[in-house]
Write an enzyme that holds these catalytic residues in place. Structure first.
Site, PDB file in Angstrom:
ATOM      1  N   GLY A   1       2.752   1.183 -38.665  1.00 51.66           N
ATOM      2  CA  GLY A   1       2.863   2.296 -39.599  1.00 51.66           C
ATOM      3  C   GLY A   1       1.672   3.223 -39.484  1.00 51.66           C
TER       4      GLY A   1
ATOM      5  N   GLU B   1      -0.118   8.446  -9.421  1.00 51.65           N
ATOM      6  CA  GLU B   1       0.388   7.621  -8.310  1.00 51.65           C
ATOM      7  C   GLU B   1       1.820   8.028  -7.945  1.00 51.65           C
ATOM      8  OE1 GLU B   1      -1.831   6.177  -6.947  1.00 51.65           O
ATOM      9  OE2 GLU B   1      -3.080   4.899  -8.189  1.00 51.65           O
TER      10      GLU B   1
ATOM     11  N   PHE C   1      -8.378  16.239 -10.509  1.00 52.81           N
ATOM     12  CA  PHE C   1      -7.980  15.015 -11.210  1.00 52.81           C
ATOM     13  C   PHE C   1      -8.507  13.765 -10.504  1.00 52.81           C
ATOM     14  CE2 PHE C   1      -3.967  17.642 -12.226  1.00 52.81           C
ATOM     15  CZ  PHE C   1      -4.605  18.283 -13.291  1.00 52.81           C
TER      16      PHE C   1
ATOM     17  N   TYR D   1     -10.800   8.147  -5.001  1.00 51.62           N
ATOM     18  CA  TYR D   1      -9.719   8.467  -4.066  1.00 51.62           C
ATOM     19  C   TYR D   1      -9.339   9.930  -4.259  1.00 51.62           C
ATOM     20  CZ  TYR D   1      -5.052   8.294  -1.914  1.00 51.62           C
ATOM     21  OH  TYR D   1      -3.943   8.530  -1.148  1.00 51.62           O
TER      22      TYR D   1
END
Length: 385
Positions: free
Chosen positions: A338, A362, A155, A122
Site C-alpha cells: 500500500g 541489453e 549511457f 562496456y
C-alpha cells in the site's frame, strides 16, 4: 534433465547470499539515495571471485559456466540490484578481454579486473545507434602502430569511475562487418566524460556520456581481428541478457519475500493481510511467474554454455520474459505494501525503479521479440519448439 543445483552451485549461492545480506542489502538504500558508487564493496566482491566469474582461469577468473554465474548473480541482486547489475557488466567486459584479447592485453588488464582492483565499462551505445547498434559512427583509424579513436558513446555504466573501456568502433565499411572491438585505458588523453545522468534507478552506479577525440591506442589493444567487433558484441550480449534477466529475477524474489513477510505482520479489518484471499492470489501468481522466469533463464544459460544453435534466441526469450515478469512482480509486491510501498522507508519502490530499466538495456524487449520472431519464421522453426 535435472533441475536441482549440485553441491558446488549450492555453495556458490550460499556465499553470494551471505555477501548480499552482509555487504549489499544494509547499504543499498543509502547508495541509492546518495548516488554512491561503492568501489570498496566491488573490490570486496572481487576478492570472492565475483568480478571474474566466467573469465578464464589463467588470468585470474573462475572459469565458471553462465549457469553458475546466473545462480550467483540472482543471490547478489537480492541485496542490491543496481550494484549487482554493474558487477554483471564488469564481468561481461572482462570476459571479452580474456576471451579475445592478445596475450599482452589479457595480462595487462585481466588479473586486476578479475580481482576487482580495477573496473571495466562496456561502450557500445551511441546517440544515434541504440537498438540499431550496427549503425555506430565512432571510428578507429589506423595510424602506424596505433589507432586514433574518435566519436562518442552514451549511457555507459561506470563511466568516469572505471579503469578500462571495452569500445566498439568502426574500422571499415558500413554495417556490422566494419566494426572492431578495443580494450582502452579509460584515462588516456582525449577521453572526456559528460555529466553524471540523473536516473530513475540504478543510482549506485554512475552513467555518463564518453567522448573520444583523437585518442591514440596501440594496435595491440584490438580484441580479435579487425571486423570482429560486432560478433564479439553480440556474443557478449547473449550472456549480458542472461545476466540482466537474472538481476530481475533476484530483485523480484526479494520483493516477493518482503511482501510475504509483510502480509503476516500487517493487519486490517481485524485480520492479517495474509487472511485475505485476493492478496493470497497475488502471491500465488507472482510466485508461479517467478519460478517460470527463473527456469527459462537457467535453460537459456545452459543453452549458451552448450553452444546450442539457437542459443541467441533462447537468451532473447529469457531476457524478454524474465524482465517483464520481474517488473510485474515488483509492482504487485509494492501494491501489497500500500502507501508504505511508495515511501523510501521501505525498499519496495527502489526494487521497482531498479528493475524497470532491465526491459530497455541489453537490447529492448521489443528487439528481443524481433529476434524471436525472425527465428520462428524460418523453415526449421519447429526445431526451436
Amino acid at each position: 534433465m535435472d533441475f536441482e543445483l549440485n553441491e558446488e552451485q549450492i555453495a556458490f549461492a550460499d556465499m553470494a547470499r551471505a555477501f548480499a545480506q552482509n555487504e549489499l542489502a544494509p547499504n543499498a538504500g543509502e547508495w541509492d539515495l546518495h548516488q554512491t558508487f561503492p568501489v570498496d564493496v566491488l573490490k570486496a566482491a572481487g576478492e570472492l571471485g565475483f568480478c571474474g566469474l566466467y573469465s578464464h582461469e589463467d588470468v585470474g577468473g573462475l572459469g565458471l559456466s553462465r549457469l553458475d554465474a546466473s545462480i550467483i548473480f540472482e543471490q547478489l541482486a537480492m541485496g542490491c540490484t543496481s550494484t549487482t547489475a554493474f558487477i554483471t557488466i564488469h564481468n561481461m567486459a572482462t570476459w571479452m578481454i580474456s576471451e579475445f584479447g592478445a596475450e599482452s592485453v589479457r595480462q595487462q588488464w585481466c588479473p586486476e579486473l578479475t580481482a576487482g582492483e580495477k573496473l571495466a565499462s562496456y561502450c557500445l551505445t551511441e546517440p544515434n545507434a541504440g537498438s540499431d547498434a550496427a549503425a555506430l559512427k565512432t571510428t578507429a583509424r589506423r595510424d602506424g602502430d596505433d589507432y586514433l579513436l574518435n566519436g562518442s558513446k552514451i549511457f555507459i555504466s561506470g563511466a568516469g569511475a572505471t579503469d578500462c573501456l571495452v569500445v566498439m568502433a568502426r574500422t571499415g565499411q558500413d554495417g556490422p562487418k566494419g566494426i572492431s572491438a578495443f580494450a582502452v585505458d579509460a584515462k588516456l588523453p582525449g577521453i572526456t566524460y559528460g555529466r553524471k545522468e540523473e536516473k530513475m534507478g540504478w543510482n549506485s552506479q554512475p552513467t555518463r556520456m564518453i567522448t573520444f577525440e583523437d585518442v591514440r591506442i596501440p594496435a595491440s589493444a584490438i580484441l580479435g581481428q579487425e571486423g570482429d567487433g560486432f560478433k564479439i558484441a553480440m556474443r557478449g550480449l547473449d550472456g549480458g541478457r542472461i545476466n540482466i534477466a537474472t538481476c530481475s529475477v533476484g530483485t523480484a524474489q526479494q520483493a516477493l519475500n518482503n511482501a510475504t513477510e509483510y502480509m503476516h505482520e500487517r493487519k486490517q479489518f481485524g485480520q492479517t493481510l495474509a487472511s485475505f484471499q485476493a492478496l493470497q492470489f497475488k502471491l500465488a501468481t507472482a510466485a508461479t511467474e517467478l519460478v517460470a522466469a527463473r527456469q527459462m533463464v537457467r535453460m537459456a544459460a545452459s543453452r549458451l554454455d552448450n553452444n546450442h544453435p539457437d542459443k541467441s534466441t533462447y537468451c532473447a526469450m529469457a531476457k524478454r520474459f524474465a524482465t517483464d515478469v520481474g517488473f510485474s512482480v515488483a509492482d504487485e509486491a509494492l501494491q501489497i505494501f500500500g502507501g508504505n510501498g511508495y515511501i523510501k522507508e521501505y525498499p519496495m519502490e527502489r526494487f521497482l525503479r531498479d528493475n524497470r530499466v532491465h526491459r530497455i538495456l541489453e537490447g529492448t524487449n521489443e528487439i528481443m521479440n524481433v529476434i524471436i520472431a525472425r527465428r520462428l519464421l524460418l523453415e526449421d522453426a519447429a526445431e526451436l519448439l
